[in-house]
Design a protein around this motif. Structure first.
Motif, short mmCIF file in Angstrom:
data_model
loop_
_atom_site.label_atom_id
_atom_site.label_comp_id
_atom_site.label_asym_id
_atom_site.label_seq_id
_atom_site.Cartn_x
_atom_site.Cartn_y
_atom_site.Cartn_z
N TYR A 14 -6.31 1.12 -0.52
CA TYR A 14 -5.92 0.20 0.81
C TYR A 14 -6.91 0.02 1.44
O TYR A 14 -7.50 1.15 1.88
N ARG A 33 -1.20 7.93 8.55
CA ARG A 33 -0.10 7.02 7.97
C ARG A 33 -0.58 6.06 7.07
O ARG A 33 0.09 5.88 6.01
N ALA A 34 -1.58 5.16 7.37
CA ALA A 34 -2.27 4.24 6.51
C ALA A 34 -2.76 4.76 5.26
O ALA A 34 -3.05 4.16 4.20
N ASN A 35 -3.02 6.06 5.05
CA ASN A 35 -3.50 6.60 3.91
C ASN A 35 -2.39 7.62 3.21
O ASN A 35 -2.82 8.69 2.82
N LYS A 36 -1.22 7.41 3.68
CA LYS A 36 -0.14 8.07 2.81
C LYS A 36 -0.21 9.49 3.19
O LYS A 36 0.40 10.24 2.12
N ILE A 37 -0.48 9.89 4.28
CA ILE A 37 -0.19 11.26 4.59
C ILE A 37 1.01 11.05 5.43
O ILE A 37 1.42 10.44 6.32
N PRO A 82 -7.12 -1.15 5.19
CA PRO A 82 -6.30 -1.67 6.33
C PRO A 82 -6.99 -2.59 6.85
O PRO A 82 -8.46 -2.57 7.20
N GLY A 86 -7.13 8.57 1.83
CA GLY A 86 -6.68 7.82 0.82
C GLY A 86 -6.10 8.76 -0.29
O GLY A 86 -5.06 9.00 -0.29
N VAL A 122 -2.52 2.73 -5.70
CA VAL A 122 -3.27 1.53 -4.90
C VAL A 122 -4.38 2.00 -4.24
O VAL A 122 -4.32 3.21 -3.44
N ALA A 150 0.66 -1.31 0.15
CA ALA A 150 -0.13 -0.02 -0.08
C ALA A 150 0.80 1.23 -0.03
O ALA A 150 0.59 2.52 -0.19
N GLY A 151 2.12 1.00 0.20
CA GLY A 151 3.07 2.22 0.02
C GLY A 151 3.23 2.99 1.36
O GLY A 151 3.65 4.36 1.36
N VAL A 152 3.04 2.38 2.39
CA VAL A 152 3.00 3.08 3.60
C VAL A 152 4.15 2.42 4.68
O VAL A 152 4.16 2.77 5.83
N ILE A 210 2.75 -0.41 -8.72
CA ILE A 210 1.72 -0.34 -7.69
C ILE A 210 1.80 1.05 -7.10
O ILE A 210 1.68 1.28 -6.18
N ASP A 211 1.59 1.96 -8.17
CA ASP A 211 1.87 3.47 -7.69
C ASP A 211 0.27 3.86 -7.42
O ASP A 211 0.06 4.63 -6.25
#
Lengths: 477, 341
Positions: free
Chosen positions: A326, B222-226, A328, A349, A324, A309-311, A321-322
């Motif tokens: 997620y 964090r889980a949402n790419k911030i 959780p 997101g 994506v 998920a890139g985190v 996978i840019d």
């Protein structure tokens, strides 16, 4: 099984009602609970199960009706007194103090006023004794917060049992457990009933109810539907009582995949404690394919999902996978900002382009978009402006699914997306994941539920101690 | 509408607390409230007095709002306010002689910039070095006050070298005052603009949205790419910048020079102001005006009674307590009504 149904109920609920604002959570519910029985209270999310159990536990004050325990009326809204009578609750969200050791948590519930010197060993004695009787090993000196969920639940149950428990209420205890842990838990519940404890089990998984319950009561939208011995009913009938109609199985689709879009090689990652939990994983997923990733909790699945998920930082290579979406694992802490409104949570997101007006976020468009998604994903809410924390678990998960899948990402990473969800919601989330794949997304489905993987995944791999162990085709039959 | 009623209840409750306090000091309540009212809103001069005091409270209060909404508990408004003044005075000294209008603007920018740097530094310390912002900003308050005292005995001291103050700004550099009778200066509009800007930022921009998500749930962010750390440092920079702006606006609008007593606790009082305002920009300007009026009124009150100036801190303390109590009570009521499954 020592069923005492001849000698009258240990605990009875007499025509209780409860309304929250305009929502009638319970309407004149009556039920009888007998010692020596596992009594499952079955219903979909929002059926009122938790409210009913909270009432028995003394946490929720009924608007009308009465609770009778051993022939005398139970005090309402006094959880401590109720606990003193031997009625114990194990909440869905654990109530342990994470900073304290297991022993100290045991001692804490036994602690009463007037104790001058804290003797944790002595106070914990009863719980330790019970853990031995049940054959449950617990590390008394471990910090409760460091334990895996399964172990935390054991500690939670043991604290509930300490000091002569007569009634044990478990709120969806299996939601966080692996299949093996579920079997173990059910074994313990049977041992407890043989000692005369009445076990009240909130559940919505039919297979579990059929496996462990002696008696079942079904609620639907706050109303009493039926109550009977488990031998007098069937899985299908229970399902019908729960949802009012037979749920259709997830649709079966033609499997046609495109080219490989996600490629990973030698992926390694460490968890928050700095331990390497993803140990060199290679993977390839094609467009339109659902890759199932199974295994027992805590084998690096969450960390791998976060990498995808890139985190989460990782070493190795990962391409394609840019873009994506997620979903959780923990919707309450990772999926949603519970204090913020439903409509704002729909923006998490990636903030979609269609809510902007002249470079600024337009509240009207945010509201419209939220209302559209609420309608499309059949989310039960009062208003899109309410806080996400005010919703039931299933509806919370639908928010996460709606905002993720509506963006049509090229890859989807979903971790236990139907955990704690009722049948209807589960089927719905499944159908949306399938639709995402049909529309060309590469879907990574992390799940501890083997049935879920079998129903959805085109290919399933298992994760064990940070590695994929075997790879084989499991398709929808 | 509900919010409005809530605030009416709150401020009525606070007025009641003020009356109780006055009575506890042994004052004639009606007479004293009359003095307070005349000092705060009796005529245009009194209103000007209130607004001048509300200005730094609003700006620094906004600074607190921005940081706290990001989950960064900035207690360093005072230090950032002082550094804003120092930054302004440095520019005034270095660039003496340039066009006054340009100089005013540069002074203000420097003040905001200095405050922002101090705030960002505290944010950086927490994100990268694990030093809690609460701790670092409290300590930086002392550092900033000591820096002020030192600079007034060194590089920023007025040229005659007789007293420990900075050089007075020429009138042309000072912010415009529409009325000679009153201290009211156009800095009030800066505060008003800042309220609108912060409101728009928090509510209508992606960056403001991300800031609030980080404050509500860092794990969800964090889980949402911030980028949580970056967002927190930026929030602290913005917060420090607003507190610095409060200081430099007072410098270039009101005092015209720095002295040891420059700060007057505005940066601290900004915290209850922001909390009273519900950590909301519009609420902040309302509560800042309320406190501004309290200060302005008590200045008149103290001329007529021996204890007027000690009243203000007492009321401040009680007002915060009353606020906490009242909000608790109001929340209980609304929870009892709504509830959830």
């Amino acid at each position: 099984m020592v069923s005492n149904s001849d000698s009258g109920p240990l605990l009875s609920v007499q025509s209780v009602s409860k309304a929250y604002g305009s929502v009638q959570a319970l309407r004149e519910i009556s039920a009888e609970f007998f010692s020596g029985e596992v009594h499952a209270v079955l219903g979909e999310n929002g059926a009122g199960k938790s409210t009913l159990m909270g009432m028995i536990g003394g946490f929720v004050v009924p608007d009308s009706g009465a609770l009778v325990f051993e022939g005398s009326e139970l005090p309402v809204g006094k959880p401590f007194e109720v606990r003193g009578k031997g009625i114990r609750m194990v909440h869905q969200h654990f109530m342990l103090v994470p900073q304290l050791t297991v022993r100290e948590n045991f001692a804490l519930v036994q602690l009463e006023g007037g104790v001058r010197r804290l003797d944790a060993d002595r106070l914990a004695l009863d719980a330790v004794e019970i853990s031995r009787e049940l054959g449950w090993e617990v590390n008394l000196d471990a910090r409760a917060g460091d334990l895996q969920v399964g172990a935390q639940q054991r500690v939670e149950i043991l604290t509930a049992l300490a000091g002569k428990a007569r009634v044990l209420i478990l709120d969806e205890p299996t939601a966080v457990l692996s299949p093996a842990e579920v079997d173990e838990l059910f074994g313990v519940l049977r041992a407890l009933t043989s000692q005369g404890v009445a076990v009240l089990l909130i559940a919505h998984k039919l297979s579990e109810v059929m496996a462990v319950a002696d008696r079942v009561t079904v609620l639907r939208r706050g109303e009493f539907v039926a109550s009977c011995l488990i031998g007098e009913t069937s899985r299908n009938q229970l399902a019908e009582w729960m949802v009012g109609e037979m749920p259709g199985a997830a649709e079966i689709r033609d499997r046609e995949f495109g080219e490989v879009i996600v490629r990973g090689h030698g992926i390694r990652a460490i968890d928050d404690r700095g331990v390497e939990v993803v140990c060199g994983i290679d993977l390839q997923v094609r467009t339109g394919e659902i890759l199932g990733i199974g295994g027992v909790d805590g084998n690096g699945q969450v960390e791998l999902a976060e990498v995808l998920a890139g985190v989460r930082m990782f070493s190795g290579t990962l391409e394609g996978i840019d873009e994506v979406g997620y979903i959780p694992q923990d919707r309450q802490s990772d999926g949603l900002a519970l204090g913020m409104s439903i409509e704002e949570n729909m923006l998490l997101g990636a903030i979609p382009n269609d809510v902007f007006s002249g470079g600024f976020v337009a509240p009207g468009k945010v509201r419209n978009r939220a209302n559209q998604l609420i309608k499309e994903f059949q989310i039960k809410v009062g208003s899109a402006g309410d806080s996400a924390g005010s919703l039931s678990g299933g509806n919370q998960q639908k928010i996460v699914a709606a905002r993720t899948l509506s963006q049509k990402p090229r890859a989807v990473v979903a971790v236990n997306p139907t955990r704690g969800l009722d049948l209807k919601a589960t089927n719905y989330v499944h159908s949306r994941l399938i639709r995402a794949a049909d529309e060309g997304a590469a879907v990574f489905l992390f799940s501890t539920d083997l049935d879920e993987l079998a129903a959805l995944a085109d290919r399933t791999v298992y994760m064990d101690r940070g590695c994929f162990t075997e790879e084989f085709l499991v398709g929808p039959k | 509408m509900k919010v409005l009623i809530r605030y009416l209840v709150l401020f009525a409750g606070l007025l009641f607390v003020v009356a109780l306090t006055l009575a506890a000091f042994g004052l004639d309540v009606v007479q004293s409230i009359n003095y307070l009212w005349r000092g705060a809103a009796g005529d245009s001069v009194a209103i000007g007095r209130t607004l001048v005091r509300a200005t730094p409270l609003t700006l620094a209060g906004l600074g607190i709002v921005v940081a706290w909404r990001a989950g960064m508990y900035n207690i360093g408004g005072e230090g950032q306010y002082v550094l804003g003044g120092i930054g302004g005075a440095i520019v005034a000294k270095l660039l003496v002689g340039i066009a006054p209008g340009v100089l005013s603007v540069l002074i203000i920018l420097a003040g905001a910039g200095f405050g922002a740097l101090l705030g960002a530094f505290a944010g950086w310390l927490q994100v990268k070095r694990g030093v809690q912002v609460v701790i670092s900003t409290i300590l930086m308050n002392f550092l900033a006050l000591l820096l002020l005292e030192w600079s007034l005995r060194g590089p920023l001291q007025e040229s005659k070298g007789q007293t420990f103050v900075s050089e007075s700004l020429p009138n042309a550099v000072m912010l415009m005052r529409p009325d000679r009778q009153s201290d009211l200066h156009v800095g009030v509009f800066v505060a008003l603009l800042a309220v609108v800007a912060v409101w728009v930022f928090l509510k209508f921009t992606p960056a403001g949205f991300r800031l609030r998500v980080v404050g509500e749930s860092a794990s969800a962010a964090r889980a949402n790419k911030i980028d949580v750390g970056k967002t927190q440092i930026r929030a602290m920079a913005l917060s420090g910048g607003l507190c610095g702006l409060a200081g430099v606006i007072d410098y270039v609008g009101l005092t015209g020079r720095l002295a040891d007593g420059f700060a007057q606790n505005w940066g601290f009082i900004a915290i209850p102001v922001a909390l009273l305002g519900g950590l909301n920009p519009w609420g902040t300007i309302v509560s800042a005006t309320y406190f501004g009026g309290l200060f302005a009124g008590s200045e008149v009150l103290k001329r007529f009674t021996p204890i007027g100036s000690s009243l203000v801190p007492a009321v401040q303390g009680l007002a915060v307590l009353a606020f906490v109590g009242l909000s608790y009570w109001l929340n209980q009521r609304s929870e009892a009504k709504n509830g959830s499954d």
